[in-house]
Design a protein around this motif. Structure first.
Motif, PDB file in Angstrom:
ATOM      1  N   LEU A  87       9.051  -0.143  -4.751  1.00  8.40           N
ATOM      2  CA  LEU A  87       9.614   0.446  -3.423  1.00  8.40           C
ATOM      3  C   LEU A  87       9.815   1.902  -3.982  1.00  8.40           C
ATOM      4  O   LEU A  87       9.565   2.742  -2.962  1.00  8.40           O
ATOM      5  CB  LEU A  87      11.010  -0.227  -3.309  1.00  8.40           C
ATOM      6  CG  LEU A  87      11.026  -1.465  -2.419  1.00  8.40           C
ATOM      7  CD1 LEU A  87      12.517  -1.852  -2.151  1.00  8.40           C
ATOM      8  CD2 LEU A  87      10.334  -1.085  -1.005  1.00  8.40           C
ATOM      9  N   LYS A  88      10.211   2.445  -4.844  1.00  9.88           N
ATOM     10  CA  LYS A  88      10.600   3.576  -5.158  1.00  9.88           C
ATOM     11  C   LYS A  88       9.255   4.429  -5.264  1.00  9.88           C
ATOM     12  O   LYS A  88       9.099   5.515  -4.636  1.00  9.88           O
ATOM     13  CB  LYS A  88      11.337   3.876  -6.578  1.00  9.88           C
ATOM     14  CG  LYS A  88      11.638   5.371  -7.022  1.00  9.88           C
ATOM     15  CD  LYS A  88      12.302   5.529  -8.197  1.00  9.88           C
ATOM     16  CE  LYS A  88      12.855   6.810  -8.745  1.00  9.88           C
ATOM     17  NZ  LYS A  88      13.509   6.851  -9.845  1.00  9.88           N
TER      18      LYS A  88
ATOM     19  N   SER B 157       6.324   3.752  -4.042  1.00 11.64           N
ATOM     20  CA  SER B 157       5.579   3.645  -2.950  1.00 11.64           C
ATOM     21  C   SER B 157       6.033   4.603  -1.784  1.00 11.64           C
ATOM     22  O   SER B 157       5.451   5.405  -1.098  1.00 11.64           O
ATOM     23  CB  SER B 157       5.679   2.133  -2.210  1.00 11.64           C
ATOM     24  OG  SER B 157       7.204   2.069  -1.758  1.00 11.64           O
ATOM     25  N   ARG B 158       7.537   5.008  -2.095  1.00  8.34           N
ATOM     26  CA  ARG B 158       8.105   6.040  -1.095  1.00  8.34           C
ATOM     27  C   ARG B 158       7.640   7.368  -1.589  1.00  8.34           C
ATOM     28  O   ARG B 158       7.348   8.320  -0.723  1.00  8.34           O
ATOM     29  CB  ARG B 158       9.547   5.841  -0.997  1.00  8.34           C
ATOM     30  CG  ARG B 158      10.193   4.848  -0.260  1.00  8.34           C
ATOM     31  CD  ARG B 158      11.555   4.605  -0.551  1.00  8.34           C
ATOM     32  NE  ARG B 158      12.069   3.356   0.181  1.00  8.34           N
ATOM     33  CZ  ARG B 158      13.048   2.664   0.123  1.00  8.34           C
ATOM     34  NH1 ARG B 158      13.614   2.783  -1.094  1.00  8.34           N
ATOM     35  NH2 ARG B 158      13.345   1.573   0.758  1.00  8.34           N
TER      36      ARG B 158
ATOM     37  N   VAL C 263       4.714   3.037   4.832  1.00  4.15           N
ATOM     38  CA  VAL C 263       4.349   1.921   3.420  1.00  4.15           C
ATOM     39  C   VAL C 263       4.341   0.714   4.532  1.00  4.15           C
ATOM     40  O   VAL C 263       5.142   0.583   5.511  1.00  4.15           O
ATOM     41  CB  VAL C 263       5.619   1.622   2.626  1.00  4.15           C
ATOM     42  CG1 VAL C 263       5.254   0.282   1.760  1.00  4.15           C
ATOM     43  CG2 VAL C 263       5.856   2.878   1.900  1.00  4.15           C
TER      44      VAL C 263
ATOM     45  N   GLU D 260       2.241  11.421   9.915  1.00  2.79           N
ATOM     46  CA  GLU D 260       3.648  11.272   9.745  1.00  2.79           C
ATOM     47  C   GLU D 260       4.293  11.190  11.177  1.00  2.79           C
ATOM     48  O   GLU D 260       4.942  10.527  11.642  1.00  2.79           O
ATOM     49  CB  GLU D 260       4.346  12.064   8.921  1.00  2.79           C
ATOM     50  CG  GLU D 260       5.770  12.099   8.785  1.00  2.79           C
ATOM     51  CD  GLU D 260       6.463  12.856   7.908  1.00  2.79           C
ATOM     52  OE1 GLU D 260       7.474  12.863   7.471  1.00  2.79           O
ATOM     53  OE2 GLU D 260       5.766  13.806   7.311  1.00  2.79           O
TER      54      GLU D 260
ATOM     55  N   ILE E 178      11.945  -1.439   3.458  1.00  2.00           N
ATOM     56  CA  ILE E 178      11.000  -0.570   4.094  1.00  2.00           C
ATOM     57  C   ILE E 178      11.718   0.046   5.167  1.00  2.00           C
ATOM     58  O   ILE E 178      11.760  -0.405   6.166  1.00  2.00           O
ATOM     59  CB  ILE E 178       9.443  -1.179   4.371  1.00  2.00           C
ATOM     60  CG1 ILE E 178       8.824  -1.745   3.059  1.00  2.00           C
ATOM     61  CG2 ILE E 178       8.456  -0.149   4.832  1.00  2.00           C
ATOM     62  CD1 ILE E 178       7.524  -2.415   3.314  1.00  2.00           C
ATOM     63  N   GLN E 179      11.968   1.389   4.992  1.00  2.00           N
ATOM     64  CA  GLN E 179      12.667   2.028   6.056  1.00  2.00           C
ATOM     65  C   GLN E 179      11.777   2.434   6.992  1.00  2.00           C
ATOM     66  O   GLN E 179      10.544   2.613   6.720  1.00  2.00           O
ATOM     67  CB  GLN E 179      13.696   3.300   5.464  1.00  2.00           C
ATOM     68  CG  GLN E 179      14.508   2.792   4.199  1.00  2.00           C
ATOM     69  CD  GLN E 179      15.463   1.727   4.852  1.00  2.00           C
ATOM     70  OE1 GLN E 179      15.861   2.028   5.799  1.00  2.00           O
ATOM     71  NE2 GLN E 179      15.878   0.863   4.071  1.00  2.00           N
TER      72      GLN E 179
ATOM     73  N   GLN F 230       3.596   8.226  -0.669  1.00  2.00           N
ATOM     74  CA  GLN F 230       3.227   7.830   0.698  1.00  2.00           C
ATOM     75  C   GLN F 230       1.987   8.654   1.032  1.00  2.00           C
ATOM     76  O   GLN F 230       1.505   9.686   0.591  1.00  2.00           O
ATOM     77  CB  GLN F 230       4.272   8.111   1.841  1.00  2.00           C
ATOM     78  CG  GLN F 230       5.622   7.556   1.658  1.00  2.00           C
ATOM     79  CD  GLN F 230       6.826   7.831   2.694  1.00  2.00           C
ATOM     80  OE1 GLN F 230       6.122   8.091   3.748  1.00  2.00           O
ATOM     81  NE2 GLN F 230       7.739   7.869   2.160  1.00  2.00           N
TER      82      GLN F 230
ATOM     83  N   GLU G 229      11.189   5.492   8.121  1.00  2.00           N
ATOM     84  CA  GLU G 229      10.484   6.960   7.714  1.00  2.00           C
ATOM     85  C   GLU G 229       9.598   6.575   6.630  1.00  2.00           C
ATOM     86  O   GLU G 229       8.939   7.508   6.329  1.00  2.00           O
ATOM     87  CB  GLU G 229      11.615   7.844   7.389  1.00  2.00           C
ATOM     88  CG  GLU G 229      12.579   7.328   6.094  1.00  2.00           C
ATOM     89  CD  GLU G 229      13.652   6.728   6.337  1.00  2.00           C
ATOM     90  OE1 GLU G 229      14.524   6.576   5.515  1.00  2.00           O
ATOM     91  OE2 GLU G 229      13.914   6.252   7.716  1.00  2.00           O
ATOM     92  N   ASP G 230       9.444   5.287   6.064  1.00  2.00           N
ATOM     93  CA  ASP G 230       8.653   5.077   5.003  1.00  2.00           C
ATOM     94  C   ASP G 230       7.074   4.721   5.375  1.00  2.00           C
ATOM     95  O   ASP G 230       7.060   3.879   6.298  1.00  2.00           O
ATOM     96  CB  ASP G 230       8.943   3.838   3.975  1.00  2.00           C
ATOM     97  CG  ASP G 230      10.331   4.213   3.603  1.00  2.00           C
ATOM     98  OD1 ASP G 230      10.791   5.523   3.330  1.00  2.00           O
ATOM     99  OD2 ASP G 230      11.133   3.342   3.137  1.00  2.00           O
TER     100      ASP G 230
END
Length: 829
Positions: free
Chosen positions: A619-620, A622-623, A671, A556, A665-666, A626, A668-669
């Protein structure tokens, strides 16, 4: 190796890091401005611009290689070091340095206009081999998440067993019918009778031979016995001599590296090393558990013994500050907000140091670190090279976000560990004085926040008594930066747990189980000499995927401090290893794999509402789970202009939603979206470039890679019994991919054929006959890939740069010819 050895290596690496980071910091704040000014001033002169760019590339590539070598050594130290307090510092420094490697890689891509960077002069100057320049994947990515990954694999296995897709206990089933039992008895009885008959016939043959021998004379018997003994002796001595010679020759070849050691020896060495490493890992966990328990105990002791006194001292200091300000200015001061640091912000100023606080020194270090970061603004969140950069071939290095972290960790090492006397300290337990100081500061900060709230109320009462209007500062200060204009996504499944969503996606085959492959199983070494951007070696491909995917997904800290890459397209001929690389990326970081291949989602989540739900779930989840990898095979199919009539998978179903999914995909993700394609030129290139940030071409292997692949795979399949000439097979199989070779060996090397290797060695004809049934990579296909890559954003920028270089060379030749003609005229006069 002992802990003392790794401690010495750590000190050496820290010293080298200190020297390197100092030079890097000075270059970034001084030399970069000079180089950029030179490039800008030389914009009119293409030759001067190219020279300045070459100097900058040489400097960046040297830093890049030196950081890689130090990161490899530091990762080995972190993996083997046992002392928990040292490991925390080493981990922070390792993450910061790996982030710096990724930053330099992005800078090199922008200056070389290729995904792969080369500079043979720098490698030669640093006296490095290509193998030493390959970045190793940190082992703590998987080891520190081992329990989580085991639990996730167990959950997936239970779901698949419940669905009936796997057997819970894949054992031999018991006999269920009478016919099967009779057949089993018949088989064993016939085998018993066959053995008895063979033994009976052997006895009859021996009796006949015995009767014949009695008829011979004593002399013949003696002579024949001597001759037989001599023949046996001769054959045995020849056999033992040949065996000893073969063994000596094999030992010599293994010693000089011409042959790999036997599989049994390699396995034995690996098991021995694994046992030693496991002992270290167990010791690491033991000392870490003791350290955490001791931290909690010391924290409670400090609160009980010093809590009341600490609160009184802090309150007295703040009251004295308020009184001093009122005496000097006649006004009551404004108390700093919580976001500004509260009273700690007051005593961190020069000349206002606290007499009782131990946290002021640390706060000043943190403020210096923050100041360095403010001087080095963060890099752009989404590093998209596809937007309006074709015409601009000049380059300005981006400021580093990781360099201030490196300098802060080095400073902490110099203050704490560099001069610490550890002679005779054999125990790897944590140091009590360091635990006490650290926890004292944490407890003091905790109490300071509570006292700050009380003092704000007292200050408001004083302001009311004096008659000053109170400014309500209950609202938090507004953070700098623009507000995000994106609307918050609506949660379509607010009442469902992560476990139920995970089970639904596994049931529908969206989350898939993948084979565990290491990235090192992608066969081939790094390039020994410089290459172009469309002919990388397998080692170069491994390294770029490590820097683009594995490091940001695995840590991270690295992900938050490096440029963001949301999507990557792996393009190459069939059998080049695209899917193997995908599985290796997932395995190295323990990621969850979501499969959105058109053939996989056909008939699932039908309709527009179903498609919206599918995108939302992917998306949900996967976040929530992580790191995650979203995969699409045949990535060109959603963007094809004409779909074949025989295709029933409806590949254009995701055409409009795919770019939106990737944009959601943000930063902070952790992914990444990875697509694979063997026909990328069939897609609409504009849509393809809007979807994918980076394009990596995997070419067919050359002779060196093919020879290495034959040697490795033959040794794996035959157990070292094959003596086939791999150089001949590499030449014959030119044009095929490693996937074709692997499939060929699987077809030839059956269980029966492996058992026959000792008596019937493997021949070239066996492999060639099977290999000829497969299609190679034709020249037309390679040209199509090269033409497609030249149309990618980076390929267009590279092409523009080469055109400018060609113009520069023509200009220099014209000037040289003009100058030569002038000299001839002068000589004639």
């Amino acid at each position: 190796m002992s802990s003392t050895y790794y401690n010495e290596i750590w000190h050496q690496v820290q010293h080298e890091f200190e020297l390197l980071s100092t030079i890097d910091y000075e270059r970034q704040h001084q030399d970069v401005e000079t180089t950029v000014a030179t490039i800008n001033a030389a914009t009119g002169s293409v030759a001067a611009e190219a020279d300045a760019k070459a100097v900058l590339q040489d400097s960046l590539y040297e830093f890049y290689l030196r950081y890689i070598c130090l990161c490899n050594r530091l990762e080995d130290v972190y993996d083997k070091m046992i002392q928990p307090q040292k490991r925390i510092l080493v981990r922070k420094l390792l993450d910061a340095c790996l982030g710096r490697v990724v930053e330099l890689k992005h800078d090199l891509v922008n200056i070389d206009l290729m995904e792969f960077s080369y500079n043979d002069d720098v490698v030669e100057r640093l006296r490095l081999t290509p193998m030493e320049t390959e970045l190793r994947i940190p082992r703590y990515f998987l080891r520190e998440r081992q329990e989580e990954l085991e639990q996730r694999n167990k959950t997936m296995h239970e779901i698949l067993v419940k669905l009936g897709w796997l057997e819970e206990h894949p054992l031999d089933e018991p006999l269920t019918t009478e016919i099967e039992a009779i057949r089993l008895l018949q088989m064993h009885e016939r085998a018993r009778q066959g053995r008895l008959r063979a033994h009976f016939m052997k006895e009859i043959r021996m009796l006949k031979e015995k009767g014949k021998s009695e008829e011979r004379s004593e002399k013949e018997r003696t002579d024949s016995g001597l001759m037989a003994a001599m023949k046996i002796q001769k054959m045995w001595r020849g056999h033992t001599a040949r065996r000893i010679t073969r063994r000596r020759k094999m030992d010599e070849m293994i010693l000089i590296g011409m042959l790999p050691p036997p599989a049994a020896v390699v396995k034995e060495r690996a098991e021995k090393l694994e046992k030693l490493n496991e002992r270290r890992y167990v010791a690491q966990k033991t000392y870490e558990a003791q350290y955490e328990a001791r931290m909690r105990t010391v924290q409670e002791e400090i609160k009980q013994k010093h809590g009341a006194t600490m609160k009184e001292d802090i309150a007295d200091e703040i009251r004295a500050w308020i009184k001093d300000c009122y005496d000097k200015t006649g006004k009551l001061p404004d108390f700093p907000s919580e976001d500004q640091g509260g009273s700690l912000h007051i005593f961190s100023r020069p000349g206002t140091e606290s007499e009782h606080s131990r946290s002021s020194a640390r706060s000043s270090k943190e403020s210096r670190k923050t100041k360095d970061k403010s001087k080095s603004p963060a890099r752009s969140g989404d590093l998209n090279i596809n937007e309006n950069q074709e015409e601009d071939v000049s380059f300005q290095p981006a400021p580093s976000v990781c360099l201030p972290d490196i300098r802060a960790e080095i400073e902490l090492f110099n203050e704490t560990w560099r001069d610490k006397d550890e002679a005779g300290v054999l125990s790897q337990a944590a140091y009590e004085d360091m635990i006490y100081n650290e926890k004292y500061q944490e407890v003091e900060l905790e109490f300071r926040r509570a006292v700050d709230d009380v003092m704000r109320q007292e200050l408001e009462l004083l302001q009311t008594a004096v008659g000053k209007k109170i400014k309500k500062s209950s609202k938090k200060t507004r953070r700098s930066g623009k507000k995000s204009k994106k609307k918050k996504e609506k949660d379509l499944t607010p009442d469902r747990t992560t476990e139920s969503l995970y089970e639904e996606l596994v049931t529908n085959g969206i989350i898939r189980k993948y084979p565990e492959l290491k990235l090192t199983q992608f066969l081939g070494d790094k390039a020994l000499t410089a290459r172009n951007g469309i002919n990388p070696s397998p080692g170069d491909i491994r390294q770029i995927l490590t820097e683009y995917c594995i490091l940001p997904l695995g840590s991270e800290a690295i992900h938050n401090n490096t440029p963001l890459i949301r999507s990557i397209l792996l393009a190459g001929p069939r059998g080049s290893g695209k899917k193997a690389l995908l599985h290796a990326i997932c395995t190295e970081v323990g990621a969850v794999l979501f499969d959105l291949t058109p053939a996989n989602i056909v008939g699932k989540y039908p309709g527009k509402s179903g498609l919206i739900m599918l995108i939302h779930l992917v998306l949900k989840v996967s976040r929530l789970l992580q790191p995650a990898v979203i995969y699409m095979g045949d990535a060109e199919r959603p963007f094809m202009k004409k779909i074949p009539k025989t295709d029933r998978t409806d590949p254009k179903r995701l055409k409009k939603d795919l770019p939106k999914l990737i944009k959601n995909i943000q930063p902070e993700d952790r992914v990444v979206f990875i697509g694979t394609s063997n026909l990328p030129w069939e897609a609409d290139q504009k849509m393809l470039q809007q979807t994918y940030n980076r394009f990596i071409y995997i070419p067919r292997p050359d002779y060196g890679v093919m020879s290495f692949a034959w040697k490795t795979l033959l040794h794996e399949y035959s157990g070292g019994l094959s003596t086939l000439d791999t150089s001949v097979m590499a030449k014959i199989s030119d044009g095929y991919t490693i996937g074709s070779i692997d499939a060929c060996l699987k077809e030839v090397m059956t269980c029966k054929r492996k058992l026959q290797l000792r008596t019937q060695p493997l021949t070239h004809a066996e492999l060639i006959n099977v290999l000829c049934a497969r299609d190679p990579v034709y020249r037309e296909e390679e040209e199509a890939f090269e033409s497609w890559w030249s149309k990618t954003p980076l390929g267009r920028r590279r092409q523009r740069y080469l055109e400018l270089e060609e113009e520069r060379m023509l200009e220099e030749q014209a000037q040289a010819a003009k100058q030569g003609n002038g000299n001839k005229k002068k000589g004639a006069n």
